[in-house]
Write an enzyme that holds these catalytic residues in place. Sequence first.
Site, PDB file in Angstrom:
ATOM      1  N   ARG A  47       1.913 -12.347  -0.606  1.00  0.00           N
ATOM      2  CA  ARG A  47       0.599 -12.728  -0.082  1.00  0.00           C
ATOM      3  C   ARG A  47      -0.035 -13.876  -0.851  1.00  0.00           C
ATOM      4  O   ARG A  47       0.281 -14.122  -2.012  1.00  0.00           O
ATOM      5  CB  ARG A  47      -0.334 -11.520  -0.124  1.00  0.00           C
ATOM      6  CG  ARG A  47       0.193 -10.391   0.774  1.00  0.00           C
ATOM      7  CD  ARG A  47      -0.890  -9.550   1.328  1.00  0.00           C
ATOM      8  NE  ARG A  47      -0.334  -8.593   2.272  1.00  0.00           N
ATOM      9  CZ  ARG A  47      -0.876  -8.309   3.457  1.00  0.00           C
ATOM     10  NH1 ARG A  47      -1.972  -8.922   3.842  1.00  0.00           N
ATOM     11  NH2 ARG A  47      -0.329  -7.417   4.254  1.00  0.00           N
ATOM     12  N   SER A  83      -1.574  -3.637  10.204  1.00  0.00           N
ATOM     13  CA  SER A  83      -1.218  -4.505   9.095  1.00  0.00           C
ATOM     14  C   SER A  83       0.005  -5.357   9.438  1.00  0.00           C
ATOM     15  O   SER A  83       0.980  -4.850   9.988  1.00  0.00           O
ATOM     16  CB  SER A  83      -0.920  -3.656   7.863  1.00  0.00           C
ATOM     17  OG  SER A  83      -2.059  -2.913   7.530  1.00  0.00           O
ATOM     18  N   CYS A 123       0.378  -7.661  11.666  1.00  0.00           N
ATOM     19  CA  CYS A 123       0.624  -7.817  13.105  1.00  0.00           C
ATOM     20  C   CYS A 123      -0.147  -8.980  13.709  1.00  0.00           C
ATOM     21  O   CYS A 123      -0.320  -9.051  14.925  1.00  0.00           O
ATOM     22  CB  CYS A 123       0.317  -6.524  13.837  1.00  0.00           C
ATOM     23  SG  CYS A 123       1.516  -5.231  13.492  1.00  0.00           S
ATOM     24  N   ASP A 137      -9.655  -9.731   8.518  1.00  0.00           N
ATOM     25  CA  ASP A 137      -9.110  -8.385   8.267  1.00  0.00           C
ATOM     26  C   ASP A 137     -10.089  -7.244   8.541  1.00  0.00           C
ATOM     27  O   ASP A 137      -9.683  -6.200   9.010  1.00  0.00           O
ATOM     28  CB  ASP A 137      -8.618  -8.292   6.819  1.00  0.00           C
ATOM     29  CG  ASP A 137      -7.634  -7.151   6.592  1.00  0.00           C
ATOM     30  OD1 ASP A 137      -6.672  -7.031   7.387  1.00  0.00           O
ATOM     31  OD2 ASP A 137      -7.816  -6.375   5.642  1.00  0.00           O
ATOM     32  N   TYR A 174      -1.364  -3.674  -6.959  1.00  0.00           N
ATOM     33  CA  TYR A 174      -1.135  -4.535  -5.796  1.00  0.00           C
ATOM     34  C   TYR A 174      -2.156  -4.348  -4.667  1.00  0.00           C
ATOM     35  O   TYR A 174      -2.430  -3.228  -4.225  1.00  0.00           O
ATOM     36  CB  TYR A 174       0.270  -4.294  -5.223  1.00  0.00           C
ATOM     37  CG  TYR A 174       0.765  -5.481  -4.412  1.00  0.00           C
ATOM     38  CD1 TYR A 174       1.337  -6.584  -5.037  1.00  0.00           C
ATOM     39  CD2 TYR A 174       0.604  -5.527  -3.031  1.00  0.00           C
ATOM     40  CE1 TYR A 174       1.766  -7.685  -4.315  1.00  0.00           C
ATOM     41  CE2 TYR A 174       1.031  -6.628  -2.297  1.00  0.00           C
ATOM     42  CZ  TYR A 174       1.610  -7.707  -2.947  1.00  0.00           C
ATOM     43  OH  TYR A 174       2.021  -8.798  -2.230  1.00  0.00           O
ATOM     44  N   LYS A 223      -9.712  -2.201   1.440  1.00  0.00           N
ATOM     45  CA  LYS A 223      -9.406  -1.059   2.307  1.00  0.00           C
ATOM     46  C   LYS A 223     -10.149   0.200   1.857  1.00  0.00           C
ATOM     47  O   LYS A 223     -10.606   0.987   2.681  1.00  0.00           O
ATOM     48  CB  LYS A 223      -7.900  -0.804   2.359  1.00  0.00           C
ATOM     49  CG  LYS A 223      -7.117  -1.996   2.916  1.00  0.00           C
ATOM     50  CD  LYS A 223      -7.614  -2.367   4.287  1.00  0.00           C
ATOM     51  CE  LYS A 223      -7.255  -3.761   4.729  1.00  0.00           C
ATOM     52  NZ  LYS A 223      -5.991  -3.978   5.333  1.00  0.00           N
ATOM     53  N   ARG A 282       0.842  -1.202   0.000  1.00  0.00           N
ATOM     54  CA  ARG A 282       0.000   0.000   0.000  1.00  0.00           C
ATOM     55  C   ARG A 282       0.875   1.249   0.000  1.00  0.00           C
ATOM     56  O   ARG A 282       1.931   1.285   0.614  1.00  0.00           O
ATOM     57  CB  ARG A 282      -0.921   0.024   1.216  1.00  0.00           C
ATOM     58  CG  ARG A 282      -2.137  -0.895   1.080  1.00  0.00           C
ATOM     59  CD  ARG A 282      -3.061  -0.815   2.269  1.00  0.00           C
ATOM     60  NE  ARG A 282      -2.418  -1.269   3.475  1.00  0.00           N
ATOM     61  CZ  ARG A 282      -1.908  -0.473   4.397  1.00  0.00           C
ATOM     62  NH1 ARG A 282      -1.991   0.837   4.280  1.00  0.00           N
ATOM     63  NH2 ARG A 282      -1.330  -0.978   5.462  1.00  0.00           N
TER      64      ARG A 282
HETATM   65  P1  GTP Z   1      -2.596  -7.786   7.293  1.00  0.00           P
HETATM   66  O1  GTP Z   1      -3.142  -8.781   6.340  1.00  0.00           O
HETATM   67  O2  GTP Z   1      -1.481  -6.963   6.726  1.00  0.00           O
HETATM   68  O3  GTP Z   1      -3.643  -6.903   7.877  1.00  0.00           O
HETATM   69  O4  GTP Z   1      -1.822  -8.605   8.460  1.00  0.00           O
HETATM   70  P2  GTP Z   1      -2.341  -9.488   9.696  1.00  0.00           P
HETATM   71  O5  GTP Z   1      -2.643  -8.597  10.839  1.00  0.00           O
HETATM   72  O6  GTP Z   1      -3.392 -10.432   9.259  1.00  0.00           O
HETATM   73  O7  GTP Z   1      -1.021 -10.294  10.099  1.00  0.00           O
HETATM   74  P3  GTP Z   1      -0.663 -11.857   9.908  1.00  0.00           P
HETATM   75  O8  GTP Z   1      -1.473 -12.750  10.776  1.00  0.00           O
HETATM   76  O9  GTP Z   1      -0.642 -12.162   8.464  1.00  0.00           O
HETATM   77  O10 GTP Z   1       0.818 -11.878  10.476  1.00  0.00           O
HETATM   78  C1  GTP Z   1       1.848 -11.068   9.948  1.00  0.00           C
HETATM   79  C2  GTP Z   1       3.206 -11.606  10.310  1.00  0.00           C
HETATM   80  O11 GTP Z   1       3.325 -11.706  11.732  1.00  0.00           O
HETATM   81  C3  GTP Z   1       3.446 -13.005   9.771  1.00  0.00           C
HETATM   82  O12 GTP Z   1       4.763 -13.091   9.299  1.00  0.00           O
HETATM   83  C4  GTP Z   1       3.247 -13.909  10.952  1.00  0.00           C
HETATM   84  O13 GTP Z   1       4.010 -15.077  10.877  1.00  0.00           O
HETATM   85  C5  GTP Z   1       3.645 -13.021  12.135  1.00  0.00           C
HETATM   86  N1  GTP Z   1       2.859 -13.359  13.357  1.00  0.00           N
HETATM   87  C6  GTP Z   1       1.526 -13.533  13.437  1.00  0.00           C
HETATM   88  N2  GTP Z   1       1.143 -13.893  14.685  1.00  0.00           N
HETATM   89  C7  GTP Z   1       2.270 -13.926  15.432  1.00  0.00           C
HETATM   90  C8  GTP Z   1       2.538 -14.235  16.814  1.00  0.00           C
HETATM   91  O14 GTP Z   1       1.651 -14.551  17.610  1.00  0.00           O
HETATM   92  N3  GTP Z   1       3.839 -14.154  17.210  1.00  0.00           N
HETATM   93  C9  GTP Z   1       4.848 -13.811  16.349  1.00  0.00           C
HETATM   94  N4  GTP Z   1       6.078 -13.755  16.815  1.00  0.00           N
HETATM   95  N5  GTP Z   1       4.637 -13.527  15.036  1.00  0.00           N
HETATM   96  C10 GTP Z   1       3.363 -13.583  14.584  1.00  0.00           C
HETATM   97  C1  SPV Z   2      -3.149  -4.480   5.146  1.00  0.00           C
HETATM   98  O1  SPV Z   2      -2.161  -3.844   4.729  1.00  0.00           O
HETATM   99  O2  SPV Z   2      -3.681  -4.240   6.271  1.00  0.00           O
HETATM  100  C2  SPV Z   2      -3.701  -5.575   4.350  1.00  0.00           C
HETATM  101  C3  SPV Z   2      -3.163  -5.788   3.002  1.00  0.00           C
HETATM  102  O3  SPV Z   2      -4.593  -6.265   4.802  1.00  0.00           O
HETATM  103  S1  SPV Z   2      -3.862  -4.712   1.826  1.00  0.00           S
HETATM  104  O4  SPV Z   2      -5.071  -5.335   1.308  1.00  0.00           O
HETATM  105  O5  SPV Z   2      -2.888  -4.529   0.764  1.00  0.00           O
HETATM  106  O6  SPV Z   2      -4.213  -3.459   2.444  1.00  0.00           O
HETATM  107 MN    MN Z   3      -5.117  -5.642   6.945  1.00  0.00          MN
END
Ligand code: GTP
Ligand code: SPV
Ligand code: MN
Length: 575
Positions: free
Chosen positions: A362, A247, A249, A272, A196, A205, A62
């Site tokens: 992704r 994002s 996290c 999300d 993207y 979003k 983004r």
């Molecule tokens: P967006 O799609 O961007 O909104 O991200 P999200 O909030 O869905 O995050 P996601 O669950 O995809 O995790 C993002 C990164 O953090 C990945 O590389 C995961 O492996 C890592 N991660 C997720 N949960 C944990 C956790 O509990 N501990 C640690 N250390 N890393 C984590």
């Molecule tokens: C984020 O960045 O929080 C996402 C990926 O979930 S995107 O759809 O590119 O915003």
């Molecule tokens: Mn997100």
Amino acid sequence: MIKQFINSIQTLCEPDRVHICDGSEEEFHALAQLLEKQGTFVRLQKRENSFYARSDPSDVARVESRTFICSENRENAGPTNNWKDPKEMKALLENLFKGCMKGRVMYVIPYAMGPKNSPYTKFGIEITDSPYVVCSMKIMARIIQIDEGKEFVLGVHSVGMPLKEGEKDVPWPCNQEKVIAHFPEAKEIWSYGSGYGGNALLGKKCFALRIGSKIAKEEGWLAEHMLIMGLTNPEGKKKYIAAAFPSSCGKTNLAMLTSSLKGWSVECVGDDIAWMHFGKDGRLYAVNPENGFFGVAPGTSEKSNPIAMKMIEKDTIFTNVAYTKEGDVWWEGMSETPPEGLIDWRGNPYKKGEKAAHLNARFTVSKKRCPIYDPLGDDPRGVPIDAIIFGGRRAALLPLVVEAYDWTEGVLMGAALSSEMTAAAEGALGDLRHDPFAMLPFCGYHMGDYFQHWLDLETQERKMPKIFSVNWFRKNEKGDYIWSGFGENVRVLKWIFNRLEGSEVGVKTALGFVPHELDTTGLKIDEKELKKLFLVDSAAYSKECKDLLGYFQTTFGERFPRNLKDALTRWQDRM
Ligand code: GTP
Ligand code: SPV
Ligand code: MN
């Protein structure tokens, strides 16, 4: 009206032809074949009906600095958004979009955000010149017939690369100049230059959060950057939880967690975005407006997220991951060592020390593929939310879990959220930044008014969810995560569940209740380290409160709600 809009965009963009999408499997396959022919997609040998795409190396996340909220009045975009006068922006866009689809097909995608027959569902039309976007939207949104929808949020997207007569296309067309513009009054979205993710899949979003939050404010509900999950205890009792993390996290991972505690289990409604409304019974109900997951690939493994690994076995589009010589995908974390003969996300032979997959690589997959998709996941009424969690990446300070004393202090927890920046957006990786409610890049109006909107939701008649804050990312002196996270996070969820039930004690701290004891059966963790996870360091926190007050006052001024300032003073006084 829709017809007129389509015609006007066609006249402006001058595509070779127009294709109205029907969302059928045949259409998907025809477009996937076209994308294969153009070199955008590589069909994966190892996964049925799955494809691999590499973006242009400059178009990977983004673009927050190029994202605009073009409200009539500058004040209404607020201090956290880029603003441009809508007339000025329209003029700029008409210039950019003039003839921008030459040599391309203009696709018209009518779609719905939200379950079938739900009073909460809203409709959109995305016009795009990218077949990759059409295939992604087919997975991420519910494609409909135009006459099924009403009151469409109109969106126009172009990769910004017209083709001259006979000019050969590139695998990932895009433009160095990018603009993602939102018109909150007209409820329109214009996106130029990027193919993207959230820049290009306008239902996500742009609609479900930026325009969505504005509509939600007007209509008295919530459009949030939150996962939705169901948690069942060993007695079979189930509760739904919504959680906002910035994002990259941990939302996707928490939403489909595999429990490390016997008898506890999770089912997934969304990973999300949550649209939440108070029902007549005074409870808060959430629907997931999306139809699929656009999830971070790196770090996803059999160990961290076996559910996601199962989910992406087929019918998945992978973007910016690495490609194996057997015709499969790979990314950091999937296995200890990269396989031999790997091609990295840029298309070069993988070199040790470099990233095989981009950090924001992704997978795009339908939620129907999720093995633990919740039975009420598509219920038009939504699921009742009993707890709301806020969390971020904080190497220091923030405890593993805290329960807010009341709604107002919970809202303050949301407002006070800050997190280390990730690769999901352009910016300096790892820099700590304020990200209120994990909505900094997604709130479509004045963030101060958004805080007030949250406060105003509380009434005598309503059963307000309890609010918690979590932090999976605290580090020790060596720089390692103290908490093992992923499936082990269920231990924290268990405490939250039992707090909701009233069967678990909490220890009072300045911020709220923390666990007296966490279920650590079978967990390998040093007792001393564990203690650190619940420490609320008064001196350090006092400083954080001072910084927060400064941030709130300088950023939001008069529009920072009085009640939140008072709540912050209470935190400060208790330190
Ligand atoms: P967006 O799609 O961007 O909104 O991200 P999200 O909030 O869905 O995050 P996601 O669950 O995809 O995790 C993002 C990164 O953090 C990945 O590389 C995961 O492996 C890592 N991660 C997720 N949960 C944990 C956790 O509990 N501990 C640690 N250390 N890393 C984590
Ligand atoms: C984020 O960045 O929080 C996402 C990926 O979930 S995107 O759809 O590119 O915003
Ligand atoms: Mn997100």
